[in-house]
Scaffold this motif. Sequence first.
Motif, PDB file in Angstrom:
ATOM      1  N   SER A   1      28.732  36.542  55.484  1.00  0.00           N
ATOM      2  CA  SER A   1      28.924  37.282  54.251  1.00  0.00           C
ATOM      3  C   SER A   1      27.730  37.090  53.321  1.00  0.00           C
ATOM      4  CB  SER A   1      30.195  36.777  53.557  1.00  0.00           C
ATOM      5  OG  SER A   1      30.353  37.414  52.311  1.00  0.00           O
ATOM      6  N   LEU A   2      27.451  38.092  52.521  1.00  0.00           N
ATOM      7  CA  LEU A   2      26.388  37.978  51.528  1.00  0.00           C
ATOM      8  C   LEU A   2      26.867  37.214  50.299  1.00  0.00           C
ATOM      9  CD1 LEU A   2      24.918  41.597  51.691  1.00  0.00           C
ATOM     10  CD2 LEU A   2      24.048  39.522  52.771  1.00  0.00           C
ATOM     11  N   HIS A   3      28.168  37.001  50.205  1.00  0.00           N
ATOM     12  CA  HIS A   3      28.763  36.299  49.064  1.00  0.00           C
ATOM     13  C   HIS A   3      29.241  34.917  49.522  1.00  0.00           C
ATOM     14  CE1 HIS A   3      28.757  40.002  46.708  1.00  0.00           C
ATOM     15  NE2 HIS A   3      29.214  40.616  47.789  1.00  0.00           N
ATOM     16  N   THR A   4      29.045  33.928  48.680  1.00  0.00           N
ATOM     17  CA  THR A   4      29.548  32.590  48.996  1.00  0.00           C
ATOM     18  C   THR A   4      31.051  32.559  48.764  1.00  0.00           C
ATOM     19  OG1 THR A   4      29.233  31.763  46.746  1.00  0.00           O
ATOM     20  CG2 THR A   4      27.367  31.542  48.276  1.00  0.00           C
ATOM     21  N   ASP A   5      31.693  31.517  49.299  1.00  0.00           N
ATOM     22  CA  ASP A   5      33.140  31.393  49.118  1.00  0.00           C
ATOM     23  C   ASP A   5      33.509  31.215  47.646  1.00  0.00           C
ATOM     24  OD1 ASP A   5      33.654  31.732  51.790  1.00  0.00           O
ATOM     25  OD2 ASP A   5      33.768  29.589  52.237  1.00  0.00           O
ATOM     26  N   GLU A   6      32.658  30.550  46.879  1.00  0.00           N
ATOM     27  CA  GLU A   6      32.938  30.374  45.450  1.00  0.00           C
ATOM     28  C   GLU A   6      32.884  31.713  44.718  1.00  0.00           C
ATOM     29  OE1 GLU A   6      30.782  28.380  47.128  1.00  0.00           O
ATOM     30  OE2 GLU A   6      31.928  26.517  47.100  1.00  0.00           O
ATOM     31  N   GLU A   7      31.906  32.568  45.079  1.00  0.00           N
ATOM     32  CA  GLU A   7      31.823  33.900  44.471  1.00  0.00           C
ATOM     33  C   GLU A   7      33.048  34.736  44.826  1.00  0.00           C
ATOM     34  OE1 GLU A   7      28.176  35.348  46.062  1.00  0.00           O
ATOM     35  OE2 GLU A   7      26.950  34.450  44.487  1.00  0.00           O
ATOM     36  N   ILE A   8      33.464  34.623  46.079  1.00  0.00           N
ATOM     37  CA  ILE A   8      34.647  35.372  46.527  1.00  0.00           C
ATOM     38  C   ILE A   8      35.873  34.912  45.758  1.00  0.00           C
ATOM     39  CG2 ILE A   8      36.181  35.791  48.483  1.00  0.00           C
ATOM     40  CD1 ILE A   8      33.651  35.582  50.277  1.00  0.00           C
ATOM     41  N   ALA A   9      36.020  33.583  45.590  1.00  0.00           N
ATOM     42  CA  ALA A   9      37.160  33.062  44.830  1.00  0.00           C
ATOM     43  C   ALA A   9      37.117  33.534  43.383  1.00  0.00           C
ATOM     44  CB  ALA A   9      37.167  31.536  44.900  1.00  0.00           C
ATOM     45  N   PHE A  10      35.919  33.617  42.800  1.00  0.00           N
ATOM     46  CA  PHE A  10      35.787  34.115  41.434  1.00  0.00           C
ATOM     47  C   PHE A  10      36.236  35.576  41.344  1.00  0.00           C
ATOM     48  CE2 PHE A  10      33.279  36.254  38.135  1.00  0.00           C
ATOM     49  CZ  PHE A  10      33.696  35.535  37.016  1.00  0.00           C
ATOM     50  N   LEU A  11      35.822  36.398  42.328  1.00  0.00           N
ATOM     51  CA  LEU A  11      36.224  37.805  42.331  1.00  0.00           C
ATOM     52  C   LEU A  11      37.742  37.951  42.504  1.00  0.00           C
ATOM     53  CD1 LEU A  11      33.339  39.300  44.505  1.00  0.00           C
ATOM     54  CD2 LEU A  11      33.642  39.523  42.026  1.00  0.00           C
ATOM     55  N   LEU A  12      38.323  37.133  43.359  1.00  0.00           N
ATOM     56  CA  LEU A  12      39.777  37.177  43.550  1.00  0.00           C
ATOM     57  C   LEU A  12      40.500  36.736  42.284  1.00  0.00           C
ATOM     58  CD1 LEU A  12      40.088  35.724  47.163  1.00  0.00           C
ATOM     59  CD2 LEU A  12      40.339  38.101  46.468  1.00  0.00           C
ATOM     60  N   ASN A  13      39.922  35.761  41.596  1.00  0.00           N
ATOM     61  CA  ASN A  13      40.516  35.284  40.350  1.00  0.00           C
ATOM     62  C   ASN A  13      40.452  36.369  39.277  1.00  0.00           C
ATOM     63  OD1 ASN A  13      41.797  33.447  38.733  1.00  0.00           O
ATOM     64  ND2 ASN A  13      39.934  32.361  38.157  1.00  0.00           N
ATOM     65  N   GLU A  14      39.376  37.160  39.257  1.00  0.00           N
ATOM     66  CA  GLU A  14      39.282  38.282  38.319  1.00  0.00           C
ATOM     67  C   GLU A  14      40.382  39.298  38.584  1.00  0.00           C
ATOM     68  OE1 GLU A  14      35.384  39.956  38.596  1.00  0.00           O
ATOM     69  OE2 GLU A  14      34.623  38.692  36.971  1.00  0.00           O
ATOM     70  N   ALA A  15      40.683  39.524  39.865  1.00  0.00           N
ATOM     71  CA  ALA A  15      41.728  40.493  40.208  1.00  0.00           C
ATOM     72  C   ALA A  15      43.087  40.018  39.716  1.00  0.00           C
ATOM     73  CB  ALA A  15      41.763  40.724  41.709  1.00  0.00           C
ATOM     74  N   THR A  16      43.335  38.713  39.794  1.00  0.00           N
ATOM     75  CA  THR A  16      44.620  38.208  39.287  1.00  0.00           C
ATOM     76  C   THR A  16      44.647  38.236  37.757  1.00  0.00           C
ATOM     77  OG1 THR A  16      43.805  35.931  39.336  1.00  0.00           O
ATOM     78  CG2 THR A  16      45.006  36.712  41.277  1.00  0.00           C
ATOM     79  N   GLY A  17      43.461  38.297  37.134  1.00  0.00           N
ATOM     80  CA  GLY A  17      43.389  38.377  35.678  1.00  0.00           C
ATOM     81  C   GLY A  17      43.642  39.773  35.131  1.00  0.00           C
ATOM     82  N   GLY A  18      43.739  40.768  35.990  1.00  0.00           N
ATOM     83  CA  GLY A  18      44.088  42.109  35.537  1.00  0.00           C
ATOM     84  C   GLY A  18      42.987  43.132  35.671  1.00  0.00           C
ATOM     85  N   ILE A  19      41.814  42.775  36.136  1.00  0.00           N
ATOM     86  CA  ILE A  19      40.737  43.746  36.323  1.00  0.00           C
ATOM     87  C   ILE A  19      41.061  44.576  37.567  1.00  0.00           C
ATOM     88  CG2 ILE A  19      38.262  44.001  36.769  1.00  0.00           C
ATOM     89  CD1 ILE A  19      37.836  41.398  35.254  1.00  0.00           C
ATOM     90  N   PRO A  20      40.893  45.893  37.504  1.00  0.00           N
ATOM     91  CA  PRO A  20      41.208  46.733  38.668  1.00  0.00           C
ATOM     92  C   PRO A  20      40.356  46.355  39.887  1.00  0.00           C
ATOM     93  CG  PRO A  20      40.884  48.084  36.716  1.00  0.00           C
ATOM     94  CD  PRO A  20      40.494  46.691  36.343  1.00  0.00           C
ATOM     95  N   ILE A  21      40.986  46.382  41.042  1.00  0.00           N
ATOM     96  CA  ILE A  21      40.327  45.966  42.275  1.00  0.00           C
ATOM     97  C   ILE A  21      39.176  46.908  42.622  1.00  0.00           C
ATOM     98  CG2 ILE A  21      40.672  45.646  44.754  1.00  0.00           C
ATOM     99  CD1 ILE A  21      43.478  44.648  44.099  1.00  0.00           C
ATOM    100  N   ALA A  22      39.348  48.177  42.383  1.00  0.00           N
ATOM    101  CA  ALA A  22      38.280  49.136  42.671  1.00  0.00           C
ATOM    102  C   ALA A  22      37.033  48.815  41.848  1.00  0.00           C
ATOM    103  CB  ALA A  22      38.759  50.550  42.398  1.00  0.00           C
ATOM    104  N   GLU A  23      37.226  48.399  40.605  1.00  0.00           N
ATOM    105  CA  GLU A  23      36.090  48.048  39.744  1.00  0.00           C
ATOM    106  C   GLU A  23      35.395  46.777  40.240  1.00  0.00           C
ATOM    107  OE1 GLU A  23      35.625  46.633  35.157  1.00  0.00           O
ATOM    108  OE2 GLU A  23      37.008  48.293  35.565  1.00  0.00           O
ATOM    109  N   ILE A  24      36.166  45.814  40.676  1.00  0.00           N
ATOM    110  CA  ILE A  24      35.599  44.565  41.217  1.00  0.00           C
ATOM    111  C   ILE A  24      34.790  44.865  42.476  1.00  0.00           C
ATOM    112  CG2 ILE A  24      36.174  42.327  42.251  1.00  0.00           C
ATOM    113  CD1 ILE A  24      38.639  42.276  40.437  1.00  0.00           C
ATOM    114  N   CYS A  25      35.349  45.698  43.349  1.00  0.00           N
ATOM    115  CA  CYS A  25      34.656  46.034  44.599  1.00  0.00           C
ATOM    116  C   CYS A  25      33.358  46.791  44.320  1.00  0.00           C
ATOM    117  CB  CYS A  25      35.572  46.862  45.496  1.00  0.00           C
ATOM    118  SG  CYS A  25      36.963  45.924  46.137  1.00  0.00           S
TER     119      CYS A  25
END
Length: 120
Positions: free
Chosen positions: A4-28
């Motif tokens: 992956s081009l993203h580290t596991d910590e970056e991935i966890a941060f993105l997943l945490n943003e999704a649980t915070g209410g940011i739309p998944i399409a915007e995160i992707c």
Amino acid sequence: MRRSLHTDEEIAFLLNEATGGIPIAEICASAHVSLGTFYRWRRRLGGLKPAGVARLDQVERENASLRAEVQRLRAALLVQPLRPKPQRPVPTEGPALAQGPRHRGAQACVGRFAFGRSAN
């Protein structure tokens, strides 16, 4: 398999943003990944925080080293020559031969079918 081009910590941060209410399409879109990749990450890492991901990485490295050690030990066992079993001496005299048959109806026959009863 491609890394992956993203580290596991970056991935966890993105997943945490999704649980915070940011739309998944915007995160992707901001991370330049597809929805399928995002959901695969979610399935793999679940609800782990970045600290949990670091611990997961440590455990995965430890498991890999233990698997390598098991493979090395198995290879070492295969290389060792097998020791022959010690042969028990066959009694030619003594109480084992003097007793005769051990059950009723047995005769002193030897061979492949020595355990069968005779038709007397």
